[in-house]
Design a protein around this motif. Sequence first.
Motif, short mmCIF file in Angstrom:
data_model
loop_
_atom_site.label_atom_id
_atom_site.label_comp_id
_atom_site.label_asym_id
_atom_site.label_seq_id
_atom_site.Cartn_x
_atom_site.Cartn_y
_atom_site.Cartn_z
N ALA A 1 0.73 -1.22 -0.07
CA ALA A 1 -0.10 0.01 0.09
C ALA A 1 0.94 1.24 0.11
O ALA A 1 1.89 1.26 0.92
N ASP A 2 0.53 1.94 -0.98
CA ASP A 2 1.46 3.28 -1.12
C ASP A 2 0.69 4.50 -0.14
O ASP A 2 -0.51 4.59 -0.64
N ILE A 3 1.16 4.72 0.80
CA ILE A 3 0.65 5.58 1.80
C ILE A 3 1.42 6.98 1.92
O ILE A 3 1.15 7.69 2.65
N TYR B 1 -4.27 -9.84 7.50
CA TYR B 1 -3.41 -9.92 6.30
C TYR B 1 -2.52 -8.86 6.56
O TYR B 1 -2.62 -7.80 7.32
N ARG B 2 -1.09 -9.13 5.95
CA ARG B 2 -0.15 -8.11 6.32
C ARG B 2 -0.18 -6.88 5.03
O ARG B 2 -0.67 -7.39 3.89
N VAL B 3 0.09 -5.70 5.42
CA VAL B 3 0.10 -4.63 4.34
C VAL B 3 1.64 -4.23 4.51
O VAL B 3 1.96 -3.58 5.62
N MET B 4 2.14 -4.25 3.43
CA MET B 4 3.47 -3.57 3.10
C MET B 4 3.40 -2.00 3.14
O MET B 4 2.72 -1.74 1.82
N LEU B 5 3.93 -1.29 3.86
CA LEU B 5 3.61 0.13 3.89
C LEU B 5 4.77 0.72 3.11
O LEU B 5 5.72 0.89 3.71
#
Length: 155
Positions: free
Chosen positions: A80-82, A103-107
């Motif tokens: 996820a592009d934050i 679930y995992r979110v790669m930030l």
Amino acid sequence: MKFLLTVLLSLLPLWAQAVELEERLAPWTLLDQFDQAYTLDNQAQVLLVARSMDAAKLVDAALQGQPKGYLEARHVVFVADIQRMPRLIAKLFAVPAMQAYNYRVMLDRDARIAPRYPAPVDKVLWLQLEDGKLVARHEYATAAELRQALEQVQP
């Protein structure tokens, strides 16, 4: 004429970074919502990239009702592009809310990774990988389409 040339030259690095079919993805490391590091490796079969909050909501809707570890079992990595989110909002509200996800979110907090994979910001980008190479690319605009595609991936 000089202006046009300047514009084209300034866009050249963006074209050079775009990943083409059969190209090996460069490894990268990001932290997830629990500050645990993840490094992209050859085990990943699918890379999902959400470049906006709307796209991230599509992923969340597609994963509703799925058990913990659903993405990991299918070797799916979600980025996820934050970077557009104000850091204070991310730290105080958004990231703690993501810790409730199963679930995992790669930030991608600094837009170091997501720009490598250009796609419309309102869609989820699906990059199909084999041994670290890009073999297919899809974009999903609805949670139902994305859910159906995820169900096709064998654990």
